[in-house]
Design an enzyme around this catalytic site. Structure first.
Site, short mmCIF file in Angstrom:
data_model
loop_
_atom_site.label_atom_id
_atom_site.label_comp_id
_atom_site.label_asym_id
_atom_site.label_seq_id
_atom_site.Cartn_x
_atom_site.Cartn_y
_atom_site.Cartn_z
N HIS A 115 24.47 49.50 37.77
CA HIS A 115 25.03 49.79 39.09
C HIS A 115 26.45 50.34 38.98
O HIS A 115 26.85 51.25 39.70
CB HIS A 115 25.01 48.53 39.96
N GLU A 175 11.56 51.74 48.02
CA GLU A 175 12.16 51.37 46.74
C GLU A 175 11.17 50.66 45.83
O GLU A 175 11.44 50.46 44.65
CB GLU A 175 13.35 50.42 46.97
N ASP A 228 16.30 51.96 42.62
CA ASP A 228 15.39 50.83 42.49
C ASP A 228 13.95 51.28 42.27
O ASP A 228 13.19 50.61 41.57
CB ASP A 228 15.47 49.93 43.74
N CYS A 258 18.34 58.77 49.25
CA CYS A 258 19.72 58.27 49.26
C CYS A 258 20.10 57.64 47.93
O CYS A 258 21.20 57.10 47.78
CB CYS A 258 19.91 57.25 50.38
#
Length: 593
Positions: free
Chosen positions: A206, A453, A477, A524
């Site tokens: 991340h 996701e 994800d 996104c």
């Protein structure tokens, strides 16, 4: 002597600056810069803490029993001498005066230097005196915490709670840390740091993803960085090669400064595209949306030319708050501020996406009942978390609905996988509307969307779209769950592959299904802001991209040069290839006009 440290290249560009080491494994404290007008007061804080520890040790010595071992008073005398030693107190004051470090940070910075000096001593007895210095510093940190009326915060808390503030120093600074949590990055991007290095992390962790989206030069997985680098060392962070150069020679420094200037000129050239509509060569308009974390990010989205917010990550309003989570009114003010700041452009607010690498400080009801998840990525997160806290979920939905009265607003539900979750979400939304009606609070109609996701959601997207107005594909994800890869785990991070045929086939299927059902679809995740995927996503039929504002100009440039009809003709053969990345590159090369 110049040293090279090798890690993983995760964010392109070059950063040059003085090292700010905040990765001490011994003592974690808050780190922040104090304004110039508060330097004297901060030095006084340090003096008062020292005097308090002196009084504390003197009292301990006076209370020693007559038959106490003689080593005890001798040890206390050593600690009292250390407190008066200029190598500790004088140098610590210098960190505050010259670098504007807060007292706690200044103490730990000087401790790093003294600890290294002790480690290099040949005499065993002298080398072991390092422990005495550490104990003295620990006592002073405790005294500072007591004086401020709170427990001493951790490093992460210090960074996340606005600790690193803007500071008008003349020399650029780069951060060297063991790791940087996602929430830390919020403060990092508003601080003075021009780049960062971490000991741990993978190319798709991340932290790496956020660094790329923010266009910050970064190297992760540089395992020995926080041990090798010293406070105030000059560093070059080569985000292209994954190399950190410590104390570079002048000729190397000048070469990298030239590269920095070239990058700045390229950014200025791209900035001229800000107000140019994103339309492909064959006339297809493409929606360029921004991802934001806080309402204060909205002006940057407008400045970059975004035509709306495709993802407002609402969980950052909740993180690092302890038990003091934002109530309905506080959330409403934040959402309204974002809507108003976007000047009538649409704002998509994702409901709280807590869990995995974005934990809350307080445990949920389910966590209190069942304990911590063995695998957070597969546990209670996102919509699962919200449905386990129905009161908080309705509170957030009411706040979002109230903000809809001030502009165009959409709600996005993360990690949907089951129709039962959809039904419970719709019930919660209906209940929130009823509660607002009962309280006579205004709101407008909002569109409801689902994050795709989880592979199950992508495969059954047609069923989901019967209940939702739009979908947004969270590729970060989706890739992780599709390939069973924890992207934050260095041992398997190399297997995280957005080019995997199964991943691309699933994304293409999702986009095509949404188009067939005349529902809006956006991406996104990180792929939206990666120029390597722009042509491919256009070929799949994607016409809505949402990314960090800093990536908009780069992606828009690719869109302006694209011919979607030519690209779409290349897609079927590529999706059937064993190596999609190579097949796509070859298809583009051979089809070039």
């Amino acid at each position: 002597m110049s040293i090279q440290i090798f890690g993983m290249a995760v964010s392109r560009g070059v950063a040059i600056g003085r090292a700010v080491l905040v990765a001490s494994s011994r003592i974690d404290v808050a780190h922040y810069f104090v304004p110039a007008e508060q330097v004297s007061a901060e030095i006084e804080r340090l003096r008062q803490a020292r005097d308090a520890v002196v009084a504390e040790l003197a009292a301990l010595k006076a209370d020693l029993a007559p038959d106490a071992p003689p080593e005890l008073p001798a040890l206390l005398d050593v600690h009292l001498l250390l407190l008066q030693d200029e190598t500790l107190s004088g140098a610590t004051k210098q960190w505050i005066a010259e670098r504007h470090y807060n007292a706690e940070w200044a103490l730990t910075a000087q401790l790093e230097i003294l600890a290294r000096q002790f480690d290099e001593m040949e005499d065993d007895y002298l080398r072991e005196r390092k422990a005495d210095v550490e104990q003295v510093v620990e006592r002073m940190l405790q005294a500072l915490a007591r004086a401020s009326g709170r427990m001493r915060p951790s490093l992460d808390a210090g960074l996340r709670n606005g600790a690193v503030r803007d500071f008008g120093g003349e020399e650029p600074l780069v951060l060297v840390a063991s790791d940087i949590a996602p929430a830390d990055m919020l403060q990092f991007k508003r601080s003075v740091f021009t780049g960062f290095v971490t000991d741990v992390g993978g190319t798709h962790s991340h932290t790496a993803i956020v660094a790329r989206s923010m266009d910050i030069p970064a190297v992760v997985g540089a395992r020995e960085a926080s041990r090798i680098v010293r406070q105030d060392d000059w560093l070059i962070i080569d985000g292209d090669a994954g190399v950190v150069i410590v104390d570079p020679p002048r000729i190397v420094l000048e070469e990298y400064r030239f590269r920095q200037r070239h990058s700045e000129l390229e950014r200025a050239r791209l900035d001229r595209l800000r107000n140019t509509p994103a339309v492909t060569m064959d006339g297809h308009a493409v929606e360029m949306l921004a991802n934001i974390e806080l309402p204060s990010d909205a002006p940057a989205a407008l400045q970059a030319g975004a035509v709306g917010v495709g993802l407002f990550r609402s969980e950052f309003l909740f993180m690092n708050r302890g038990d003091d989570l934002p109530g309905e009114d506080e959330q409403f003010e934040a959402y309204r501020a974002a809507v108003i700041a976007m000047n009538g452009l649409p704002v998509t607010i994702r409901t709280i996406d807590i869990g995995a690498d974005k934990p809350l400080d307080r445990l949920s009801t389910a966590e209190l009942r069942h304990g911590h998840a063995l695998n957070p990525a597969l546990g209670l997160r996102a919509i699962r978390w919200s449905l386990s806290e129905p009161g908080m979920f309705r509170q957030q939905l009411r706040a979002i609905l109230r903000a809809s009265a001030y502009g165009k607003l959409r709600i996005l539900i993360p990690m949907v996988a089951h129709l039962s979750e959809v039904r419970l979400t719709l019930q919660a939304l209906a209940r929130a509307r009823q509660q607002l009606d009962d309280a006579a609070k205004p709101y407008s109609e909002v569109e409801l969307g689902a994050m795709i996701e989880v592979p199950a959601a992508a495969l059954c997207v047609g069923s989901l779209l019967r209940h939702f107005d739009f979908i947004s594909i969270g590729t970060n994800d989706l890739v992780q769950y599709m390939l069973a890869i924890d992207r934050a785990d260095e041992a398997v991070a190399h297997l995280y592959d957005p080019w995997h045929p199964a991943v691309l086939q699933l994304i293409a299927h999702t986009i095509a299904t949404a188009a067939r059902m005349r529902r809006g679809v956006a991406i996104c995740g990180e792929m939206a802001g990666d120029p390597e995927f722009t042509d491919l996503l256009l070929a799949m039929g994607l016409r809505s991209f949402s990314m960090h504002p800093s990536r908009i100009a780069t992606i828009k440039q690719r869109i302006l040069r694209a011919d979607t009809r030519r690209l779409a003709a290349l897609l079927p053969k590529v999706l059937e290839a064993d190596d999609c990345a190579t097949a796509w590159a070859e298809a583009l090369r051979t089809a070039a006009p």
